[in-house]
Scaffold this motif. Structure first.
Motif, PDB file in Angstrom:
ATOM      1  N   ALA A   1      28.825  12.032 -24.159  1.00 37.70           N
ATOM      2  CA  ALA A   1      28.443  13.410 -23.842  1.00 37.70           C
ATOM      3  C   ALA A   1      28.873  13.810 -22.436  1.00 37.70           C
ATOM      4  O   ALA A   1      29.389  14.922 -22.215  1.00 37.70           O
ATOM      5  CB  ALA A   1      26.938  13.587 -24.004  1.00 37.70           C
ATOM      6  N   VAL A   2      28.670  12.928 -21.467  1.00 39.83           N
ATOM      7  CA  VAL A   2      29.009  13.266 -20.079  1.00 39.83           C
ATOM      8  C   VAL A   2      30.525  13.407 -19.910  1.00 39.83           C
ATOM      9  O   VAL A   2      31.005  14.337 -19.246  1.00 39.83           O
ATOM     10  CB  VAL A   2      28.422  12.213 -19.118  1.00 39.83           C
ATOM     11  CG1 VAL A   2      28.966  12.412 -17.703  1.00 39.83           C
ATOM     12  CG2 VAL A   2      26.899  12.290 -19.126  1.00 39.83           C
ATOM     13  N   ALA A   3      31.289  12.505 -20.506  1.00 38.33           N
ATOM     14  CA  ALA A   3      32.747  12.607 -20.420  1.00 38.33           C
ATOM     15  C   ALA A   3      33.239  13.892 -21.063  1.00 38.33           C
ATOM     16  O   ALA A   3      34.114  14.582 -20.523  1.00 38.33           O
ATOM     17  CB  ALA A   3      33.394  11.400 -21.096  1.00 38.33           C
ATOM     18  N   ALA A   4      32.683  14.247 -22.206  1.00 44.09           N
ATOM     19  CA  ALA A   4      33.094  15.470 -22.899  1.00 44.09           C
ATOM     20  C   ALA A   4      32.743  16.712 -22.097  1.00 44.09           C
ATOM     21  O   ALA A   4      33.580  17.608 -21.919  1.00 44.09           O
ATOM     22  CB  ALA A   4      32.439  15.539 -24.270  1.00 44.09           C
ATOM     23  N   ALA A   5      31.518  16.784 -21.613  1.00 43.65           N
ATOM     24  CA  ALA A   5      31.097  17.968 -20.857  1.00 43.65           C
ATOM     25  C   ALA A   5      31.941  18.152 -19.604  1.00 43.65           C
ATOM     26  O   ALA A   5      32.313  19.277 -19.246  1.00 43.65           O
ATOM     27  CB  ALA A   5      29.622  17.841 -20.482  1.00 43.65           C
ATOM     28  N   THR A   6      32.265  17.052 -18.936  1.00 45.05           N
ATOM     29  CA  THR A   6      33.085  17.129 -17.724  1.00 45.05           C
ATOM     30  C   THR A   6      34.468  17.667 -18.041  1.00 45.05           C
ATOM     31  O   THR A   6      34.979  18.566 -17.356  1.00 45.05           O
ATOM     32  CB  THR A   6      33.187  15.737 -17.080  1.00 45.05           C
ATOM     33  OG1 THR A   6      31.869  15.246 -16.788  1.00 45.05           O
ATOM     34  CG2 THR A   6      34.001  15.796 -15.795  1.00 45.05           C
ATOM     35  N   ALA A   7      35.094  17.137 -19.090  1.00 43.56           N
ATOM     36  CA  ALA A   7      36.441  17.589 -19.462  1.00 43.56           C
ATOM     37  C   ALA A   7      36.435  19.013 -19.976  1.00 43.56           C
ATOM     38  O   ALA A   7      37.319  19.827 -19.641  1.00 43.56           O
ATOM     39  CB  ALA A   7      37.019  16.657 -20.520  1.00 43.56           C
TER      40      ALA A   7
ATOM     41  N   ILE B   1      27.320   5.855 -26.691  1.00 46.76           N
ATOM     42  CA  ILE B   1      27.395   6.999 -27.596  1.00 46.76           C
ATOM     43  C   ILE B   1      26.587   8.178 -27.065  1.00 46.76           C
ATOM     44  O   ILE B   1      27.029   9.328 -27.123  1.00 46.76           O
ATOM     45  CB  ILE B   1      26.902   6.596 -29.000  1.00 46.76           C
ATOM     46  CG1 ILE B   1      27.876   5.584 -29.629  1.00 46.76           C
ATOM     47  CG2 ILE B   1      26.759   7.822 -29.908  1.00 46.76           C
ATOM     48  CD1 ILE B   1      27.347   4.916 -30.883  1.00 46.76           C
ATOM     49  N   THR B   2      25.408   7.907 -26.546  1.00 42.60           N
ATOM     50  CA  THR B   2      24.524   8.984 -26.102  1.00 42.60           C
ATOM     51  C   THR B   2      24.907   9.534 -24.736  1.00 42.60           C
ATOM     52  O   THR B   2      25.021  10.754 -24.557  1.00 42.60           O
ATOM     53  CB  THR B   2      23.068   8.491 -26.073  1.00 42.60           C
ATOM     54  OG1 THR B   2      22.719   7.998 -27.370  1.00 42.60           O
ATOM     55  CG2 THR B   2      22.126   9.611 -25.687  1.00 42.60           C
ATOM     56  N   TYR B   3      25.112   8.645 -23.777  1.00 37.52           N
ATOM     57  CA  TYR B   3      25.375   9.073 -22.393  1.00 37.52           C
ATOM     58  C   TYR B   3      26.868   9.221 -22.102  1.00 37.52           C
ATOM     59  O   TYR B   3      27.332  10.315 -21.740  1.00 37.52           O
ATOM     60  CB  TYR B   3      24.750   8.075 -21.420  1.00 37.52           C
ATOM     61  CG  TYR B   3      24.992   8.430 -19.964  1.00 37.52           C
ATOM     62  CD1 TYR B   3      24.143   9.304 -19.299  1.00 37.52           C
ATOM     63  CD2 TYR B   3      26.075   7.883 -19.260  1.00 37.52           C
ATOM     64  CE1 TYR B   3      24.367   9.636 -17.960  1.00 37.52           C
ATOM     65  CE2 TYR B   3      26.298   8.211 -17.932  1.00 37.52           C
ATOM     66  CZ  TYR B   3      25.451   9.091 -17.291  1.00 37.52           C
ATOM     67  OH  TYR B   3      25.690   9.429 -15.991  1.00 37.52           O
ATOM     68  N   ASP B   4      27.627   8.155 -22.252  1.00 41.44           N
ATOM     69  CA  ASP B   4      29.036   8.184 -21.847  1.00 41.44           C
ATOM     70  C   ASP B   4      29.837   9.240 -22.599  1.00 41.44           C
ATOM     71  O   ASP B   4      30.622   9.975 -22.001  1.00 41.44           O
ATOM     72  CB  ASP B   4      29.677   6.813 -22.051  1.00 41.44           C
ATOM     73  CG  ASP B   4      29.115   5.739 -21.134  1.00 41.44           C
ATOM     74  OD1 ASP B   4      28.304   6.080 -20.253  1.00 41.44           O
ATOM     75  OD2 ASP B   4      29.473   4.571 -21.298  1.00 41.44           O
TER      76      ASP B   4
ATOM     77  N   ARG C   1      37.396   9.674 -23.303  1.00 42.67           N
ATOM     78  CA  ARG C   1      38.599  10.203 -22.649  1.00 42.67           C
ATOM     79  C   ARG C   1      39.114  11.419 -23.420  1.00 42.67           C
ATOM     80  O   ARG C   1      39.106  11.422 -24.653  1.00 42.67           O
ATOM     81  CB  ARG C   1      39.711   9.152 -22.593  1.00 42.67           C
ATOM     82  CG  ARG C   1      39.388   7.926 -21.760  1.00 42.67           C
ATOM     83  CD  ARG C   1      40.569   6.963 -21.743  1.00 42.67           C
ATOM     84  NE  ARG C   1      41.747   7.591 -21.155  1.00 42.67           N
ATOM     85  CZ  ARG C   1      42.023   7.589 -19.849  1.00 42.67           C
ATOM     86  NH1 ARG C   1      41.206   6.992 -19.013  1.00 42.67           N
ATOM     87  NH2 ARG C   1      43.112   8.162 -19.385  1.00 42.67           N
ATOM     88  N   TYR C   2      39.574  12.429 -22.647  1.00 39.90           N
ATOM     89  CA  TYR C   2      40.009  13.673 -23.281  1.00 39.90           C
ATOM     90  C   TYR C   2      41.372  14.150 -22.788  1.00 39.90           C
ATOM     91  O   TYR C   2      41.800  15.249 -23.109  1.00 39.90           O
ATOM     92  CB  TYR C   2      38.951  14.770 -23.059  1.00 39.90           C
ATOM     93  CG  TYR C   2      37.679  14.443 -23.794  1.00 39.90           C
ATOM     94  CD1 TYR C   2      37.459  14.910 -25.075  1.00 39.90           C
ATOM     95  CD2 TYR C   2      36.719  13.604 -23.221  1.00 39.90           C
ATOM     96  CE1 TYR C   2      36.314  14.568 -25.781  1.00 39.90           C
ATOM     97  CE2 TYR C   2      35.580  13.253 -23.908  1.00 39.90           C
ATOM     98  CZ  TYR C   2      35.384  13.737 -25.194  1.00 39.90           C
ATOM     99  OH  TYR C   2      34.267  13.388 -25.891  1.00 39.90           O
ATOM    100  N   ASP C   3      42.076  13.285 -22.023  1.00 42.52           N
ATOM    101  CA  ASP C   3      43.370  13.696 -21.494  1.00 42.52           C
ATOM    102  C   ASP C   3      44.381  13.968 -22.599  1.00 42.52           C
ATOM    103  O   ASP C   3      45.246  14.835 -22.449  1.00 42.52           O
ATOM    104  CB  ASP C   3      43.907  12.632 -20.516  1.00 42.52           C
ATOM    105  CG  ASP C   3      43.818  11.220 -21.071  1.00 42.52           C
ATOM    106  OD1 ASP C   3      42.762  10.863 -21.613  1.00 42.52           O
ATOM    107  OD2 ASP C   3      44.801  10.478 -20.955  1.00 42.52           O
ATOM    108  N   SER C   4      44.268  13.293 -23.733  1.00 45.07           N
ATOM    109  CA  SER C   4      45.243  13.475 -24.807  1.00 45.07           C
ATOM    110  C   SER C   4      45.015  14.756 -25.598  1.00 45.07           C
ATOM    111  O   SER C   4      45.900  15.196 -26.345  1.00 45.07           O
ATOM    112  CB  SER C   4      45.203  12.280 -25.768  1.00 45.07           C
ATOM    113  OG  SER C   4      43.942  12.200 -26.414  1.00 45.07           O
ATOM    114  N   VAL C   5      43.826  15.376 -25.452  1.00 49.86           N
ATOM    115  CA  VAL C   5      43.540  16.596 -26.215  1.00 49.86           C
ATOM    116  C   VAL C   5      43.156  17.757 -25.306  1.00 49.86           C
ATOM    117  O   VAL C   5      42.623  18.765 -25.772  1.00 49.86           O
ATOM    118  CB  VAL C   5      42.407  16.351 -27.245  1.00 49.86           C
ATOM    119  CG1 VAL C   5      42.845  15.351 -28.297  1.00 49.86           C
ATOM    120  CG2 VAL C   5      41.121  15.884 -26.557  1.00 49.86           C
TER     121      VAL C   5
END
Length: 222
Positions: free
Chosen positions: A92-98, A87-90, A54-58
């Motif tokens: 990276a994908v969450a970060a790239a999307t945000a 660690i590998t999939y979730d 999750r990246y909503d806080s940053v």
């Protein structure tokens, strides 16, 4: 340019950070990290972040960056299957999307590995999950570049060097002479990732020989 970096304390990420801070083209490096870094630098911002799904806080810290160099990862031998997938999939994908939402032209440089299976059918966990991650990143972020180094050889001592890397280290010079597909020195890998972060690359999946050529480990093709 401003770049985002994860895995900054790891074997590859620490070298990327060192080179980025020394690069005149890089004006700012924002590191996402679970804990403070020992290093301080005028160009360095460390954003403490604990939930890499999750990246909503940053989100306000993500804007204004041209590229992300994703060096966060772990070995499949160090965690459970479920943890490895998160660690590998979730992550990276969450970060790239945000990050791409905050920076639509973002280049996402994903540190993958040799042997990754783009068909996602391999019986080997590493190959299958890395392949699924690469495919999803390429679907979500057009400017994704996947780096597939083989044996990452540290050019200077690093406390996080895996046991297998320490054991194979003395053989690295011979391995490099025998094949361009077997070894990527950390400094060469770092230069390659930074070059692609700044300029892009002709293809989106970069094997070990591509990394050597981009990072100055091989002569440029004529």
């Amino acid at each position: 340019m401003r770049i985002l970096l994860t895995g900054a304390t790891g074997l590859a990420g620490s070298e990327v950070l060192r080179q980025a801070l020394a690069d005149a083209d890089v004006e700012r490096v924002t590191v996402l990290s679970r804990r403070p870094l020992a290093l301080t630098h005028a160009k360095l911002d460390v954003v403490l972040h604990t939930d890499f799904t999750r990246y909503d806080s940053v989100v306000e810290k993500l804007t204004g960056h041209a590229a992300c160099l994703w060096c966060l990862g772990t070995s499949q031998t160090q965690v459970t299957k479920a943890e490895y997938e998160v660690i590998t999939y979730d992550y990276a994908v969450a970060a790239a999307t945000a990050m791409a939402a905050a920076n639509p032209a973002l280049r996402f440089c994903f540190l993958s590995g040799r042997g990754t299976d783009s068909t996602e059918q391999s019986r080997t966990l590493f190959a299958r999950v890395k392949g699924r991650t690469e495919n999803e990143l390429l679907r979500r972020v057009p400017e994704t570049y996947c780096f597939r180094p083989a044996f990452i050889h540290p050019v200077q001592p690093h406390p996080g060097t895996p046991l297998i890397a320490r054991m194979l280290g003395p053989l690295a010079p011979l391995m490099k002479r025998m094949s361009h597909g077997w070894v990527a020195d950390t400094d060469v890998l770092g230069r390659a990732m930074l070059k692609v972060a700044k300029q892009g690359a002709p293809k989106h999946v970069l094997e070990n020989e591509d990394i050597l050529r981009l990072g100055g480990g091989l002569p440029a093709q004529g």
